[in-house]
Design an enzyme around this catalytic site. Structure first.
Site, PDB file in Angstrom:
ATOM      1  N   GLU A 297      66.633   8.662   6.747  1.00 18.93           N
ATOM      2  CA  GLU A 297      66.782   9.420   7.398  1.00 18.93           C
ATOM      3  C   GLU A 297      67.821   8.849   8.606  1.00 18.93           C
ATOM      4  O   GLU A 297      69.134   9.197   8.948  1.00 18.93           O
ATOM      5  CB  GLU A 297      66.370  10.533   8.170  1.00 18.93           C
ATOM      6  CG  GLU A 297      65.778  11.708   7.460  1.00 18.93           C
ATOM      7  CD  GLU A 297      64.984  11.296   6.372  1.00 18.93           C
ATOM      8  OE1 GLU A 297      64.219  12.130   5.777  1.00 18.93           O
ATOM      9  OE2 GLU A 297      63.643   9.979   6.285  1.00 18.93           O
TER      10      GLU A 297
ATOM     11  N   HIS B  86      57.299  21.995   7.228  1.00 22.39           N
ATOM     12  CA  HIS B  86      57.844  22.268   6.731  1.00 22.39           C
ATOM     13  C   HIS B  86      58.761  23.434   7.769  1.00 22.39           C
ATOM     14  O   HIS B  86      59.588  24.629   6.515  1.00 22.39           O
ATOM     15  CB  HIS B  86      57.935  22.946   5.031  1.00 22.39           C
ATOM     16  CG  HIS B  86      58.068  21.219   4.371  1.00 22.39           C
ATOM     17  ND1 HIS B  86      56.545  20.770   4.533  1.00 22.39           N
ATOM     18  CD2 HIS B  86      58.478  20.502   3.368  1.00 22.39           C
ATOM     19  CE1 HIS B  86      56.806  19.470   3.662  1.00 22.39           C
ATOM     20  NE2 HIS B  86      57.953  18.794   3.020  1.00 22.39           N
TER      21      HIS B  86
END
Length: 666
Positions: free
Chosen positions: A406, A473
């Protein structure tokens, strides 16, 4: 660290006398500036100095080997890059002194700046993120079919950071025309190389990335120049990354105050015999190109330019702060013109997920320079299928599957922006942005304020709980970024806003975080225009109007609030913020003034959330309109649990309904 040679062996190859003398003058400039700065430091006329003494040949060899419009991303000890690109010395010295005419207007120090005019992108103190920006610049060159090469520097100490791995890995996978120059100078501040890594040479690392490598004597300006020039000519025709290890030594402290007492005396003496300036000067004298007269002429010219530049910089008055300028410069200038769909525009029923995909597709059609990047967004269409079919429509160059890194991809987005592209980066889940946090808060958010460079990057953030996905998540992490000036944050609660806010974010050259709640993807739908349109940034909207209480919320909170007022039979203003940064103070003030009772609802944990800031602002600025305490509700101050019953308790729905009833009866 050992010395690699007892003497520097210069080989002019086919270089002309003129080129050899130009390299000498170029090499002299940073050395003479170094000498002057050390005097000024002792006199107390400058506050700090990061010396590149003994390493000048690397910068000078590199900068002279490249074309003037090829980007270089230097570090602390690369003064020669800046002088080699002919930056005005008065502005350079004003930069060092924090003067207004410096490249950062006094907002950052030393070499923490860039200049598009000179094709230089300066560092931030975190060192490693530079490599990913270079990847983005090189990607832009490759997409535009410009035969260019980008050079980015790293120290041997900085190579221990994860950004080093990510930067090299992305460049290797995408075959980007980047030369990674590692200045192997023996120490990271006071930590010797053997305490930074277990290998001996960086050339050992290249094969692991599928990358060619080259080791050069960094104190030999001719070796650096010819090596980089040869590599650059090759890479322009056959794009790929190459790792170059330049062996050198730092002859002074990390910065002057830290000294060099930790360096063995013999090691310092050995490397002093390999001084890049003295050795090259002696070589030119031996081959009859440089004599005392020429040497005196060049040094006189250089010293005059330095002294003239210092006179101008010192004569400039200290900065007189201007509040409006400081606040305005946080963002790149942009006046949004809201685009409305025409009244007779066709309408279609779309779920939130469809609206996001629709907006993204239309933005890709509107902006040929928009590049999408993210894990699995290509043929797979992303884990939530937002980009399903995009690769077939727009091609693999513009819809790019990325390695799992990322930080590098966000940094590459910034690199694309530097070359005039737009970038959309998809976080597979908003939770994963933590490993790209530094790029967002220290590069994207600050770069315009620091040196006027826009960061035209939108980061999509699938967020939120309610799906029993557990602590990694399900997080609501918008408050992590709400505190960071320079970012803009949007969070739609319905399909219309989802499409319009995404289009607006992509239009704006400033960095955005676009939060999209996973729980609303396929559960919320409405009729929205098929045509392209935008929603005004910074403008809240009333999802419902009433007169008993004001509920201020966003995202999933809007739907919880609508359900609660129906259950309780309460007449309430439900103000959907839509934009979290900058947030709509006027709309908040208007609803508080109207009802006199306020509760803030957020899915995020309660402590330190966005509601805390807005409620504090209401208490300070709207106190006279209040008929009850300002209340707020949010999720528990725990990580998001996995089991559905635990998650239900974690979320604020039931607690909010009770508190709303209490407020309405106050």
């Amino acid at each position: 660290m050992e010395t690699t040679a007892q003497a520097l062996a210069f080989d002019r190859k086919n270089l002309s006398d003129q080129t050899l003398l130009e390299l000498y003058e170029s090499l002299i400039v940073p050395r003479r500036i170094e000498e002057k700065m050390l005097i000024l430091l002792r006199q107390g006329k400058i506050s700090k100095w990061f010396s590149g003494w003994g390493q000048e040949a690397i910068s000078i060899g590199v900068v002279n080997a490249l074309q003037a419009d090829e980007f270089i991303l230097p570090m602390h000890r690369n003064l020669g890059i800046f002088t080699g690109r002919n930056m005005p010395l008065d502005r350079l010295f004003a930069q060092f002194q924090g003067k207004l005419s410096g490249f950062t207007k006094g907002r950052d120090r030393s070499f923490h700046f860039g200049s598009i005019e000179h094709h230089v992108v300066g560092m931030i103190s975190h060192l490693g993120p530079q490599l990913a920006i270079a990847d983005g610049i090189a990607l832009a060159d490759k997409l535009s079919q410009e035969k260019k090469v980008t050079v980015v520097f790293s120290g041997d100490g900085a190579s221990s950071e994860g950004d080093f791995h990510e930067g090299l890995n992305v460049a290797a996978v995408w075959k980007l025309p980047v030369i990674f120059v590692v200045e192997h100078n023996g120490y990271g501040l006071s930590t010797p190389s053997e305490e930074q890594f277990a290998f001996k040479n960086f050339t050992d690392k290249g094969p692991g990335y599928g990358m060619e490598t080259l080791r050069i004597q960094g104190n030999n300006v001719l070796e650096v120049y010819t090596a980089i020039k040869t590599l650059a000519e090759d890479i322009r025709q056959n794009p790929r990354p190459i790792l170059v290890e330049a062996i050198t030594f730092r002859m002074r402290g990390h910065e002057e105050a830290s000294g060099t007492k930790y360096v063995p005396k013999q090691l310092m003496e050995d490397w002093s015999r390999l001084d890049p300036v003295e050795n090259y000067e002696r070589y030119l004298e031996e081959i009859g190109i440089l004599d005392e007269k020429a040497k005196e002429r060049i040094n006189k010219k250089v010293k005059k330019a330095i002294n003239d530049g210092l006179d101008v910089a010192f004569a400039e008055e200290a900065i007189s702060p201007n509040l409006e300028t400081e606040l305005t410069d946080v963002y790149a200038p942009f006046a949004q013109e809201v685009i409305s769909a025409s009244e007779n525009s066709p309408m279609s029923e779309k779920r939130l997920v469809d609206a996001i995909s629709d907006g993204l597709r239309q933005s890709m059609e509107k902006y040929p320079n928009l590049i999408l990047m993210g894990q699995d967004i290509g043929e797979y269409g992303g884990v939530f299928k937002i980009t399903d079919g995009f690769k077939a429509q727009f091609g693999a160059d513009r819809v790019r599957n990325t390695p799992l890194c990322e930080s590098a991809i966000i940094g590459a987005g910034l690199g694309l922006s530097i070359k005039g592209y737009k970038a959309m980066v998809e976080m597979q889940f908003a939770d994963f942005v933590s490993v790209g946090f530094n790029q967002i808060v220290n590069n994207l958010a600050k770069i315009h304020y620091r040196w006027g460079q826009q960061a035209d990057v939108v980061i999509r953030m699938p967020t939120g709980a309610g799906m029993a996905a557990g602590p990694f998540h399900s997080q609501s992490n918008e408050a992590w970024f709400f505190h960071t000036p320079g970012l803009k944050i949007v969070y739609p609660s319905n399909p219309y806003d989802a499409k319009g806010l995404l289009n607006a974010a992509i239009e704006d050259p400033n960095p955005y975080l676009y939060f999209e709640h996973k729980g609303m993807y396929r559960s919320i739908s409405s009729e929205i225009p098929d045509a392209y349109y935008t929603v005004e940034i910074g403008k809240a909207a009333l999802a419902r109007e009433g007169n008993q209480v004001s509920i201020i919320t966003y995202g999933m909170g809007v739907h919880w609030a609508l359900k609660a007022v129906e259950e309780l039979g309460i007449s309430a203003d439900i103000l959907d913020l839509r934009t979290l940064l900058p947030w709509d103070k006027e709309a908040i003030k208007a609803t508080v003034k109207k009802t006199g009772k306020v509760i803030f609802l957020q899915e995020d944990c309660l402590n330190g959330g966005i509601g805390a800031e807005i409620c504090a602002w209401i208490s300070e600025h709207c106190f006279e309109y209040l008929d009850a305490p300002v209340m707020r509700e949010g999720s528990l101050d725990t990580p998001v649990p996995f089991a559905p019953n635990l998650e239900k308790q974690f979320l604020p729905v039931e607690r909010f309904t009770k508190k709303l009833k209490l407020l309405s009866e106050f």
